[in-house]
Design a protein around this motif. Sequence first.
Motif: not given
Length: 252
Positions: A73-93
């Motif tokens: 559960a912890l690994d899945r949550a960390n993976t999702l947060v990391t991906k979400a942060v990267d996606d947000i940074k990319y789309n809100l460049f």
Amino acid sequence: MLFLILSLSTILAKSIKANQLAQIENQTNLKHGGDHHHKFKINVPGTGIVQLEPSIGTVIFAIEIQDENASVALDRANTLVTKAVDDIKYNLFQEDYTIQTGIFQLSLRYDYTTGVQQLIGYSVTNQLYVTTKNLKLIGKIITVGVNAGLNRIDGVNYSNNQEELVNANDEAIKLAIQDAQRKANKIAESLNLKFAQILHFKYLDTYNNPTTDAYSPKVAQGMSTKESGIPTPIFAAKNNVRVDIELKVLLK
């Protein structure tokens, strides 16, 4: 003889009544300053409210992962947060915003259907705060976050910076005093008196009500994860700064 006794009794009674009236009159004169002009001291409340257009907006995302194994559960949550942060940074460049993590929680999940507490897994919750001074960007932030896999939105908070709040509070104090003076003048006018002076000022309280427009988690979960160019419509309400005061004033 009987007539004389009755006459003396009547005279004595009138004398006692006259003395009582004189005492009452003297007490009244003392109470109102000892002269022929009545004076009253009264407490008058005053309220000042200033409405601020918000200048800061924060979208509060949350991810919630459940699994039988805490590490999974912890690994899945960390993976999702990391991906979400990267996606947000990319789309809100090149957009004006900041991003930070918020509350993190790992909790146990139990089943009580059999009447006995039974551990069935773990739940990991992690929050992500995306803040911007460009309020027109809020809708896009929500759309980007949901498309990035963030499955819950805990709210959209609108606020103001410290300088704006201080200036609004100063203006609210001024309005509160004016409100109390207006009431005092109205009371004096109704009593055929005049508002003479302010004897005492009392600061009661300040209420700063930041506006929070809650964004339903159910709506967020039901949104399509496909990329969309249409930002979510979000409208900011005004922030109220309220000050309550009390004036002790003299009317005469």
